[in-house]
Write a protein that holds these residues in place. Structure first.
Motif, PDB file in Angstrom:
ATOM      1  N   VAL A   1       0.829  -1.202   0.000  1.00  0.00           N
ATOM      2  CA  VAL A   1       0.000   0.000   0.000  1.00  0.00           C
ATOM      3  C   VAL A   1       0.872   1.265   0.000  1.00  0.00           C
ATOM      4  O   VAL A   1       0.413   2.337  -0.342  1.00  0.00           O
ATOM      5  N   GLY A   2       2.130   1.113   0.387  1.00  0.00           N
ATOM      6  CA  GLY A   2       3.046   2.244   0.377  1.00  0.00           C
ATOM      7  C   GLY A   2       3.194   2.955   1.709  1.00  0.00           C
ATOM      8  O   GLY A   2       3.716   4.065   1.777  1.00  0.00           O
ATOM      9  N   ILE A   3       2.767   2.302   2.774  1.00  0.00           N
ATOM     10  CA  ILE A   3       2.860   2.912   4.109  1.00  0.00           C
ATOM     11  C   ILE A   3       4.254   2.724   4.697  1.00  0.00           C
ATOM     12  O   ILE A   3       4.757   3.609   5.380  1.00  0.00           O
ATOM     13  N   VAL A   4       4.852   1.573   4.440  1.00  0.00           N
ATOM     14  CA  VAL A   4       6.191   1.287   4.951  1.00  0.00           C
ATOM     15  C   VAL A   4       7.091   0.836   3.808  1.00  0.00           C
ATOM     16  O   VAL A   4       6.624   0.494   2.723  1.00  0.00           O
ATOM     17  N   GLU A   5       8.385   0.839   4.085  1.00  0.00           N
ATOM     18  CA  GLU A   5       9.338   0.239   3.161  1.00  0.00           C
ATOM     19  C   GLU A   5      10.338  -0.581   3.962  1.00  0.00           C
ATOM     20  O   GLU A   5      10.550  -0.334   5.146  1.00  0.00           O
ATOM     21  N   LEU A   6      10.881  -1.584   3.304  1.00  0.00           N
ATOM     22  CA  LEU A   6      11.891  -2.442   3.933  1.00  0.00           C
ATOM     23  C   LEU A   6      13.260  -2.059   3.387  1.00  0.00           C
ATOM     24  O   LEU A   6      13.411  -1.856   2.189  1.00  0.00           O
ATOM     25  N   ARG A   7      14.228  -1.975   4.279  1.00  0.00           N
ATOM     26  CA  ARG A   7      15.616  -1.708   3.883  1.00  0.00           C
ATOM     27  C   ARG A   7      16.497  -2.793   4.470  1.00  0.00           C
ATOM     28  O   ARG A   7      16.432  -3.087   5.656  1.00  0.00           O
ATOM     29  N   ARG A   8      17.308  -3.356   3.624  1.00  0.00           N
ATOM     30  CA  ARG A   8      18.263  -4.371   4.094  1.00  0.00           C
ATOM     31  C   ARG A   8      19.484  -3.696   4.690  1.00  0.00           C
ATOM     32  O   ARG A   8      20.035  -2.772   4.116  1.00  0.00           O
TER      33      ARG A   8
ATOM     34  N   VAL B   1      12.191  -1.986   8.982  1.00  0.00           N
ATOM     35  CA  VAL B   1      10.889  -1.513   8.527  1.00  0.00           C
ATOM     36  C   VAL B   1      10.820  -0.022   8.827  1.00  0.00           C
ATOM     37  O   VAL B   1      11.029   0.403   9.964  1.00  0.00           O
ATOM     38  N   ILE B   2      10.546   0.759   7.785  1.00  0.00           N
ATOM     39  CA  ILE B   2      10.580   2.218   7.908  1.00  0.00           C
ATOM     40  C   ILE B   2       9.234   2.791   7.492  1.00  0.00           C
ATOM     41  O   ILE B   2       8.687   2.421   6.448  1.00  0.00           O
ATOM     42  N   LEU B   3       8.720   3.684   8.308  1.00  0.00           N
ATOM     43  CA  LEU B   3       7.476   4.390   8.011  1.00  0.00           C
ATOM     44  C   LEU B   3       7.763   5.423   6.933  1.00  0.00           C
ATOM     45  O   LEU B   3       8.626   6.275   7.100  1.00  0.00           O
TER      46      LEU B   3
END
Length: 91
Positions: free
Chosen positions: A53-60, A67-69
């Motif tokens: 949905v585009g609320i969070v993104e994952l970063r390795r 998990v980033i807002l």
């Protein structure tokens, strides 16, 4: 993003709790798993939905996934919804 998808993604107490936790600080998936006492598969499904949905993104970061807002205004929306719900319970 359509507003219906946003509200559908927020229509789960687990996802709201996860968002509250990551709003305070970026958290890795393993920390969210421990904080919420839910299994990895269930957590991944919730995070995936929020990500789609585009609320969070994952970063390795090495072996970890953080998990980033993406937009802190989502938290304002949740807070406002909680205030409205609280007020309607008083009536």
């Amino acid at each position: 993003m359509r507003v219906e998808k946003l509200f559908k993604a927020l229509a789960c107490k687990w996802r709201i709790e996860i968002l509250k936790q990551i709003a305070e600080q970026d958290v890795c998936m393993c920390e969210l798993e421990a904080l919420n006492h839910i299994d990895k598969t269930t957590l991944s499904r919730h995070i995936s939905l929020l990500e789609n949905v585009g609320i969070v993104e994952l970063r390795r970061e090495g072996q970890r996934k953080r998990v980033i807002l993406k937009d802190p205004r989502v938290m304002e929306l949740i807070e406002l919804a909680e205030q409205i719900a609280e007020k309607t319970e008083e009536v």
